[in-house]
Design a protein around this motif. Structure first.
Motif, short mmCIF file in Angstrom:
data_model
loop_
_atom_site.label_atom_id
_atom_site.label_comp_id
_atom_site.label_asym_id
_atom_site.label_seq_id
_atom_site.Cartn_x
_atom_site.Cartn_y
_atom_site.Cartn_z
N ARG A 60 0.82 -1.21 0.00
CA ARG A 60 0.00 0.00 0.00
C ARG A 60 0.86 1.26 0.00
O ARG A 60 0.52 2.25 -0.65
CB ARG A 60 -0.94 0.01 1.21
N GLU A 61 1.97 1.20 0.71
CA GLU A 61 2.86 2.35 0.75
C GLU A 61 3.47 2.60 -0.63
O GLU A 61 3.57 3.75 -1.08
CB GLU A 61 3.96 2.14 1.78
N LEU A 62 3.81 1.53 -1.31
CA LEU A 62 4.36 1.64 -2.66
C LEU A 62 3.32 2.23 -3.62
O LEU A 62 3.64 3.09 -4.45
CB LEU A 62 4.83 0.27 -3.15
N GLU A 63 2.07 1.77 -3.49
CA GLU A 63 0.98 2.32 -4.32
C GLU A 63 0.81 3.81 -4.08
O GLU A 63 0.60 4.58 -5.02
CB GLU A 63 -0.33 1.59 -4.03
N LEU A 64 0.90 4.23 -2.83
CA LEU A 64 0.78 5.65 -2.50
C LEU A 64 1.94 6.45 -3.11
O LEU A 64 1.72 7.56 -3.62
CB LEU A 64 0.76 5.86 -0.99
N GLN A 65 3.13 5.90 -3.06
CA GLN A 65 4.28 6.58 -3.65
C GLN A 65 4.10 6.74 -5.16
O GLN A 65 4.38 7.80 -5.72
CB GLN A 65 5.57 5.83 -3.34
N LYS A 66 3.61 5.69 -5.80
CA LYS A 66 3.36 5.75 -7.25
C LYS A 66 2.30 6.80 -7.58
O LYS A 66 2.46 7.57 -8.52
CB LYS A 66 2.92 4.39 -7.78
N LEU A 67 1.24 6.82 -6.79
CA LEU A 67 0.18 7.79 -7.01
C LEU A 67 0.70 9.21 -6.79
O LEU A 67 0.36 10.13 -7.55
CB LEU A 67 -1.00 7.49 -6.08
N GLY A 68 1.54 9.40 -5.79
CA GLY A 68 2.14 10.71 -5.53
C GLY A 68 3.02 11.16 -6.69
O GLY A 68 2.98 12.33 -7.09
N LYS A 69 3.78 10.24 -7.26
CA LYS A 69 4.62 10.57 -8.42
C LYS A 69 3.76 10.90 -9.64
O LYS A 69 4.09 11.80 -10.41
CB LYS A 69 5.57 9.40 -8.74
N GLN A 70 2.68 10.16 -9.80
CA GLN A 70 1.76 10.41 -10.91
C GLN A 70 1.16 11.82 -10.79
O GLN A 70 1.08 12.54 -11.80
CB GLN A 70 0.64 9.37 -10.91
N ILE A 71 0.79 12.21 -9.61
CA ILE A 71 0.24 13.55 -9.38
C ILE A 71 1.29 14.60 -9.70
O ILE A 71 1.01 15.59 -10.38
CB ILE A 71 -0.27 13.71 -7.93
N LYS A 72 2.51 14.38 -9.24
CA LYS A 72 3.60 15.33 -9.49
C LYS A 72 3.87 15.46 -10.99
O LYS A 72 4.04 16.56 -11.50
CB LYS A 72 4.85 14.85 -8.75
N THR A 73 3.88 14.33 -11.69
CA THR A 73 4.11 14.34 -13.13
C THR A 73 3.01 15.12 -13.85
O THR A 73 3.29 15.94 -14.72
CB THR A 73 4.17 12.89 -13.68
N GLN A 74 1.76 14.86 -13.49
CA GLN A 74 0.64 15.57 -14.12
C GLN A 74 0.67 17.05 -13.79
O GLN A 74 0.37 17.89 -14.65
CB GLN A 74 -0.70 14.96 -13.68
N GLN A 75 1.05 17.38 -12.58
CA GLN A 75 1.12 18.78 -12.18
C GLN A 75 2.22 19.50 -12.97
O GLN A 75 2.01 20.61 -13.45
CB GLN A 75 1.40 18.87 -10.68
N ASP A 76 3.37 18.86 -13.10
CA ASP A 76 4.46 19.45 -13.88
C ASP A 76 4.07 19.63 -15.34
O ASP A 76 4.35 20.67 -15.94
CB ASP A 76 5.72 18.58 -13.78
N ALA A 77 3.40 18.62 -15.90
CA ALA A 77 2.96 18.70 -17.30
C ALA A 77 1.95 19.82 -17.48
O ALA A 77 1.97 20.53 -18.49
CB ALA A 77 2.36 17.37 -17.73
N LEU A 78 1.07 19.98 -16.52
CA LEU A 78 0.06 21.03 -16.60
C LEU A 78 0.71 22.41 -16.55
O LEU A 78 0.31 23.32 -17.29
CB LEU A 78 -0.94 20.87 -15.44
N GLU A 79 1.72 22.58 -15.71
CA GLU A 79 2.41 23.86 -15.59
C GLU A 79 3.26 24.18 -16.81
O GLU A 79 3.37 25.33 -17.22
CB GLU A 79 3.27 23.88 -14.33
N LYS A 80 3.87 23.16 -17.41
CA LYS A 80 4.77 23.36 -18.54
C LYS A 80 4.04 23.56 -19.85
O LYS A 80 4.50 24.28 -20.73
CB LYS A 80 5.73 22.18 -18.67
N ASN A 81 2.92 22.88 -20.01
CA ASN A 81 2.22 22.90 -21.30
C ASN A 81 1.23 24.07 -21.34
O ASN A 81 0.09 23.96 -20.95
CB ASN A 81 1.49 21.57 -21.50
N GLY A 82 1.69 25.17 -21.85
CA GLY A 82 0.85 26.36 -21.95
C GLY A 82 0.12 26.45 -23.27
O GLY A 82 -0.66 27.36 -23.49
N SER A 83 0.35 25.51 -24.17
CA SER A 83 -0.24 25.60 -25.51
C SER A 83 -1.60 24.91 -25.61
O SER A 83 -2.22 24.94 -26.67
CB SER A 83 0.71 24.99 -26.55
#
Length: 166
Positions: A60-83
């Motif tokens: 479960r801890e590993l799943e949470l870490q993966k989900l946290g990384k997924q959120i971070k990745t999506q957040q970064d993509a959202l901030e970078k992609n202004g087009s």
């Protein structure tokens, strides 16, 4: 103005106190101290229980870490992609917010479940430790064993005896 019951209580406490002090003056009192935190950290049964909990919750801890990384990745993509269009941007923000709420819910459930299991395990260890402590107290004729103190002398620390008994 004191009631008769209060006066009787005060007399009783005074009498018991004086008897206790008289008994202490004539006999040596044997006192022991048990450091419960050290017991929970060092007793083999506690170490084993902690390893078991870690293994039980690792997935479960590993799943949470993966989900946290997924959120971070999506957040970064959202901030970078202004087009992207405003509608697409809003949809991605909404998806990210939903994913973030799911992460927080799972994280809260994880912490609650872990705390419940840890408390159950520690209660079992505490029960065993108290049995061992009582047996040692009776066998070695202790008058008082304290589990919580601001200060204690290492000479009265019997934690190692309890750890060995467990």
């Amino acid at each position: 103005m004191k009631t008769m019951q209060q006066i009787l209580r005060l007399c009783g406490v005074t009498l018991i106190g004086s008897l206790f002090m008289t008994g202490i003056a004539h006999a040596e009192v044997k006192i022991g101290f048990v450091d419960m935190q050290r017991l929970f950290d060092q007793a083999p049964v506690a170490v084993k229980a902690n390893k078991k909990l870690t293994a039980e919750f690792a997935k479960r801890e590993l799943e949470l870490q993966k989900l946290g990384k997924q959120i971070k990745t999506q957040q970064d993509a959202l901030e970078k992609n202004g087009s992207m269009s405003e509608t697409e941007h809003r949809n991605r923000e909404r998806d990210l917010a939903e994913l973030s709420r799911e992460f927080q819910r799972k994280q809260r459930e994880f912490r609650e479940d872990l705390e419940i299991r840890r408390n159950e395990a520690m209660a079992g260890i505490l029960e065993r430790a108290n049995k061992a402590l009582k047996q040692i107290a009776e066998n070695e004729k202790y008058d008082l064993i304290v589990q919580d103190a601001v200060y204690f002398s290492p000479r009265i620390d019997i934690t190692d005896k309890i750890i060995k008994a467990l």
